[in-house]
Design a protein around this motif. Structure first.
Motif, short mmCIF file in Angstrom:
data_model
loop_
_atom_site.label_atom_id
_atom_site.label_comp_id
_atom_site.label_asym_id
_atom_site.label_seq_id
_atom_site.Cartn_x
_atom_site.Cartn_y
_atom_site.Cartn_z
N ARG B 7 0.79 -1.23 0.00
CA ARG B 7 0.00 0.00 0.00
C ARG B 7 0.82 1.27 0.00
NH1 ARG B 7 -4.53 -0.47 4.44
NH2 ARG B 7 -3.35 -2.12 5.38
N ALA B 8 2.14 1.15 -0.02
CA ALA B 8 2.95 2.36 0.11
C ALA B 8 3.49 2.83 -1.23
CB ALA B 8 4.09 2.12 1.08
N GLU B 9 2.61 3.36 -2.04
CA GLU B 9 3.02 3.80 -3.37
C GLU B 9 3.99 4.97 -3.31
OE1 GLU B 9 -1.46 3.06 -4.15
OE2 GLU B 9 -0.18 3.27 -2.41
N THR B 10 3.84 5.81 -2.30
CA THR B 10 4.66 7.01 -2.20
C THR B 10 6.00 6.74 -1.52
OG1 THR B 10 3.65 7.57 -0.11
CG2 THR B 10 2.67 8.52 -2.10
N ASP B 11 6.28 5.47 -1.28
CA ASP B 11 7.49 5.10 -0.56
C ASP B 11 8.75 5.50 -1.32
OD1 ASP B 11 8.83 1.95 0.66
OD2 ASP B 11 9.28 4.03 1.13
N GLY B 12 9.61 6.25 -0.68
CA GLY B 12 10.84 6.67 -1.32
C GLY B 12 12.00 5.74 -1.01
N HIS B 13 11.76 4.69 -0.20
CA HIS B 13 12.82 3.79 0.19
C HIS B 13 12.42 2.36 -0.14
CE1 HIS B 13 14.66 7.02 2.67
NE2 HIS B 13 13.40 7.42 2.70
N GLU B 16 14.57 -0.78 0.77
CA GLU B 16 14.97 -1.05 2.14
C GLU B 16 14.73 -2.51 2.51
OE1 GLU B 16 14.34 2.81 4.57
OE2 GLU B 16 13.41 1.18 5.66
N ARG B 19 12.00 -3.74 5.14
CA ARG B 19 10.63 -3.50 4.73
C ARG B 19 9.78 -4.77 4.82
NH1 ARG B 19 8.64 -0.18 0.99
NH2 ARG B 19 6.43 -0.62 0.91
#
Lengths: 269, 136
Positions: B7-13, B16, B19
């Protein structure tokens, strides 16, 4: 006897409403009121408080989960630390002098209240990235908030202390976990309150089992407390979800200060 | 993990290593379980406690200063003794989070989410230790 029980019941209704609204167990309102004004012994108040904390947490959690505010996976990871802390808290309560811990905890609360008041919260300014990402709709602003959890090991370590405090003093430990999640772990305030509340059920049940087994539970106090808290907790989260974050933060700060004073007074006795 | 829905489309990492995957179908099942178990536990506890009050108010009499252990509480409950109703009401409240955690383990095992099955399993072990410490 019946009059005291009714007064305990009414106190519990108010404490339950506050607890559900702020993600704190309600014990920090209940314990000072019943011990200072209703003549209930401290140990009996702690026993009643710890079992009612389960009621507050559970009732509020039904609402939080439905609103999607709770990060259940983060809550479960933190429960591991808080439940271990709760056991150790229950055991060390017998061995350590409580006033030393109460004094230290009062200082920690003052520091936390000060940090909250200065606005070092990350509401709206939290970053994406990190682990266990979560998304929820903030009803007061109508915005979808996204965040990822940071500094998990540090958060778990401090949650262990929160569990410890819970087991020792009969509170939920939300006053420690909420700022830790909000200020250090990049969790927005409302999600931090909901997730702290989630973990509090397990924490309180762990230490309540110890208090129940060790005979620190007086049904004449614990029963009206649990029932009153249940009713109060129905009201709290419904009001809290509609409040602006700054109102919530101010109330939380004042409550932390009140609790800090209570801790110092009881430590100095 | 075929049902996994990150669900983390805006994830910049995204790269990692620490995760963990987010499976929304599992999370929904967990949230449903949480709501049902907590509602049932609270309802049963509130019923037992309020019935205890009513019977005690009608009958009157002394109320012991400590709760009864599980076996005595169950016996008093059958006899509709207020102390039994109070003890059982408080016990149900204490055991509700235990049931919620146990249910979570089952959901995670069914979904082959071994990591969180282990996490919740350890939580239950830890809670069980509290129960053991209390009864010693």
């Amino acid at each position: 006897m019946i009059v005291t029980m009714i007064l305990v019941f009414l106190t519990a209704v108010v404490a339950g409403a506050f607890g559900g609204m702020l993600g704190v167990g309600g014990g920090m309102v209940l314990i000072p009121v019943v011990t200072l004004f209703l003549g209930v012994p401290m140990k009996v108040a702690i026993g009643a408080s710890i079992v009612s904390v389960i009621a507050t947490s559970s009732a509020a959690q039904i609402v939080y989960v439905r609103r999607g505010l709770t990060n259940t996976r983060l809550g479960m990871v933190l429960e591991l630390a808080t439940s271990l802390g709760a056991i150790l808290g229950g055991l060390t309560a017998v061995l350590l002098e409580a006033r030393v811990l109460q004094g230290l905890f009062g200082a920690l609360l003052l520091w936390t209240a000060w940090g909250m008041h200065r606005g070092r919260h990350t509401d709206g300014a939290h970053e994406a990235g990190g682990v266990l990402p979560q998304r929820y709709l903030d009803e007061s602003t109508g915005r979808t908030v996204e965040y990822g959890v940071r500094r998990m090991p540090l958060g778990m370590g401090l949650s262990f202390i929160a569990g410890n405090v819970s087991g020792l003093l009969g509170v939920g430990g939300g006053s420690v976990k909420v700022p830790v999640m909000n200020l250090l772990m990049n969790v927005p305030l409302k999600a931090a309150i909901a997730t702290s509340n989630f973990a509090i059920g397990v924490t309180a049940a762990t230490s309540a089992a110890i208090y129940y087994g060790k005979g620190f539970m007086d049904p004449r106090v614990a029963a009206p407390t649990a029932l009153g808290i249940l009713i109060g907790a129905q009201i709290g989260p419904r009001v809290g979800a509609r409040l602006q974050s700054h109102v919530l933060r101010l109330v939380f700060t004042l409550l932390l200060l009140a609790f800090a004073v209570q801790m110092f007074v009881s430590a100095a006795r | 993990m075929s049902t996994a829905d990150d669900r983390a489309e805006t994830d910049g990492h995204a790269g990692e290593a620490s995760r963990l995957p987010v499976a929304s179908a599992v999370d929904e099942r967990i949230e449903r379980l949480v709501r049902r178990v907590l509602t049932a536990g609270l309802g049963l506890s509130a019923f037992l406690l309020s019935t205890g009050f009513i019977i005690w108010a009608v009958r009157g009499g002394d109320m012991p200063a400590t709760v009864q252990g599980p076996l005595n509480a169950a016996r008093s409950l059958i006899a509709l003794d207020p102390i039994g109703l109070f003890s059982c009401g408080l016990l149900v409240l204490i055991l509700t989070p235990f049931v919620r955690v146990a249910g979570s383990i089952v959901v995670f095992l069914r979904e082959h989410d071994w990591r969180f099955a282990a996490v919740t399993g350890l939580v239950l072990v830890s809670m069980g230790a509290g129960l053991l410490v209390g009864s010693l």
